[in-house]
Scaffold this motif. Sequence first.
Motif, PDB file in Angstrom:
ATOM      1  N   VAL A 141       0.822  -1.212   0.000  1.00 29.66           N
ATOM      2  CA  VAL A 141       0.000   0.000   0.000  1.00 29.66           C
ATOM      3  C   VAL A 141       0.857   1.264   0.000  1.00 29.66           C
ATOM      4  O   VAL A 141       0.605   2.209  -0.763  1.00 29.66           O
ATOM      5  CB  VAL A 141      -0.956  -0.001   1.208  1.00 29.66           C
ATOM      6  CG1 VAL A 141      -1.793   1.273   1.238  1.00 29.66           C
ATOM      7  CG2 VAL A 141      -1.861  -1.230   1.162  1.00 29.66           C
ATOM      8  N   ALA A 201      -6.545   4.195  -0.684  1.00 26.78           N
ATOM      9  CA  ALA A 201      -6.627   4.122   0.767  1.00 26.78           C
ATOM     10  C   ALA A 201      -7.053   5.472   1.356  1.00 26.78           C
ATOM     11  O   ALA A 201      -7.875   5.526   2.281  1.00 26.78           O
ATOM     12  CB  ALA A 201      -5.281   3.691   1.349  1.00 26.78           C
ATOM     13  N   LEU A 244     -10.098   1.289  -0.151  1.00 30.01           N
ATOM     14  CA  LEU A 244      -9.241   0.116  -0.071  1.00 30.01           C
ATOM     15  C   LEU A 244      -9.394  -0.491   1.318  1.00 30.01           C
ATOM     16  O   LEU A 244      -9.416   0.231   2.319  1.00 30.01           O
ATOM     17  CB  LEU A 244      -7.777   0.507  -0.301  1.00 30.01           C
ATOM     18  CG  LEU A 244      -6.763  -0.634  -0.385  1.00 30.01           C
ATOM     19  CD1 LEU A 244      -7.003  -1.475  -1.633  1.00 30.01           C
ATOM     20  CD2 LEU A 244      -5.335  -0.086  -0.386  1.00 30.01           C
ATOM     21  N   HIS A 245      -9.522  -1.815   1.375  1.00 25.51           N
ATOM     22  CA  HIS A 245      -9.816  -2.469   2.654  1.00 25.51           C
ATOM     23  C   HIS A 245      -8.869  -3.648   2.873  1.00 25.51           C
ATOM     24  O   HIS A 245      -8.384  -4.277   1.924  1.00 25.51           O
ATOM     25  CB  HIS A 245     -11.269  -2.960   2.664  1.00 25.51           C
ATOM     26  CG  HIS A 245     -12.245  -1.877   2.346  1.00 25.51           C
ATOM     27  ND1 HIS A 245     -12.591  -0.902   3.248  1.00 25.51           N
ATOM     28  CD2 HIS A 245     -12.929  -1.599   1.202  1.00 25.51           C
ATOM     29  CE1 HIS A 245     -13.463  -0.064   2.696  1.00 25.51           C
ATOM     30  NE2 HIS A 245     -13.683  -0.475   1.444  1.00 25.51           N
ATOM     31  N   SER A 301      -8.040   5.461  11.572  1.00 30.78           N
ATOM     32  CA  SER A 301      -8.428   4.954  10.256  1.00 30.78           C
ATOM     33  C   SER A 301      -9.048   6.079   9.427  1.00 30.78           C
ATOM     34  O   SER A 301      -9.799   6.911   9.941  1.00 30.78           O
ATOM     35  CB  SER A 301      -9.407   3.789  10.392  1.00 30.78           C
ATOM     36  OG  SER A 301     -10.601   4.206  11.017  1.00 30.78           O
ATOM     37  N   ALA A 304      -0.558   7.931   1.522  1.00 35.68           N
ATOM     38  CA  ALA A 304      -1.576   6.883   1.624  1.00 35.68           C
ATOM     39  C   ALA A 304      -2.564   7.248   2.714  1.00 35.68           C
ATOM     40  O   ALA A 304      -2.506   8.339   3.297  1.00 35.68           O
ATOM     41  CB  ALA A 304      -0.923   5.527   1.909  1.00 35.68           C
ATOM     42  N   LEU A 322      -5.751   2.264   6.924  1.00 36.42           N
ATOM     43  CA  LEU A 322      -6.845   1.301   6.768  1.00 36.42           C
ATOM     44  C   LEU A 322      -7.455   0.948   8.119  1.00 36.42           C
ATOM     45  O   LEU A 322      -6.742   0.888   9.129  1.00 36.42           O
ATOM     46  CB  LEU A 322      -6.340   0.030   6.080  1.00 36.42           C
ATOM     47  CG  LEU A 322      -6.328   0.025   4.547  1.00 36.42           C
ATOM     48  CD1 LEU A 322      -5.414   1.114   3.995  1.00 36.42           C
ATOM     49  CD2 LEU A 322      -5.907  -1.332   4.012  1.00 36.42           C
TER      50      LEU A 322
END
Length: 409
Positions: free
Chosen positions: A288, A298, A303-304, A363, A377, A380
């Motif tokens: 990532v 992300a 995105l997970h 998150s 980024a 997550l």
Amino acid sequence: MRVRAVTIGWKAIWRAGTITNGEEIAGLATQIRGALAGNELELQTVRLATQPFPTIVSPKEVLEFARQLCELAHTFGFDYVSMGPARPHERAWFPGMLEALVREERLFAAIAVTDEGGAISLPAVGDCGQVIATLAQRTSGGFGNLRFAALALCPPGIPFFPAAYHDGGPPALAIAWEVADEAVEVLSTASNLADAERRLEERLTQVATRVVRTVQELAEAVGVRFLGLDCSLAPYPEEQRSVAAAFERLGLVPFGGPGVLAVAAMITRVLQRLPVPRTGFCGLMVPVLEDAVLGRRAREGRLHLHSLLLVSAVCGVGLDVVPLPGDVTAPQLSGIVLDMATLATRLGKPLTARLMPIPGHRSGEGVRFDFPFFAPAGVLAVEGLVPTQWFGNDSGQNTEAGLDDRGTM
């Protein structure tokens, strides 16, 4: 054509508190750089990997060994050094490894969470969560977790760090390339999935043949074994060199939606058919923090973690440099490692987990490192609780030599 890394595998000899055979690798890094530059191959790093450190030193000697190893690597021009993994029955070495990673910024190491028979060790999985949580707190911005991974079924001879370690034989050479830009270009013009597979195989076969011919000649010239090319598709933090961008050029927007598994499997098939000597993962990398498009998705909240795990089921690397909330718990981290190891053992393939909790971040928040190989980024989410008692030994407690419940020595 870019080469991510040339990794030299080397058997370190330790006697009376000293590495005694360092002169064996003197000049290697300089020769490698010169040979690749002479063949117009752009090389990022030259790396050194030893056999697993618990086979070299006692638990009390780990810190001094790591210090000398890093000093040796610096002296002889190696950018990074890996002292390999500790295995589940070597938990007495874990605290020294953790402290060495905190102190030595060019050092990489790992914990293998599968034993020699391929079974998952729950105590080792639990210790991985504690090591990751501790490195997040004891290194600036949690950056120390770049240099640690949990490994499942990983053999020697992988050129990518932190999974790299030596088999203990004569010196060896493995190479990792960086050809995501080739995939982006090819898949941008493909008319359908079958056309994409055909074109990608043709292009990568040409590139792999050229690279391997050059590196085989180099290995012969410097007198080391050539293990092969880890042809894993690796990105660089620019959109034109992004693995996720290659997916999206095929129409899969955003990365992670329907069809992503089919494309991941297709790319992996191509990589594993390349007609050159291969070593390592030879699969798809979706790191990532190293991939500009993955980082953007992300940040967008698209995105997970489960999407990355799903792709790991058909590609060859696992969870790599995944930014996670700073308040993620050690048991949650261990649960993620356990899912990775379960995929590896059920599918019989090497996988790793390199997880990066970011202190002070929640998150959905953006994250940016002052590091040329990382892209901006987003963090997550990690949801749900994992019982701490899952990861104890038969008595439900960690061994005395292992890490305590706070992840400290």
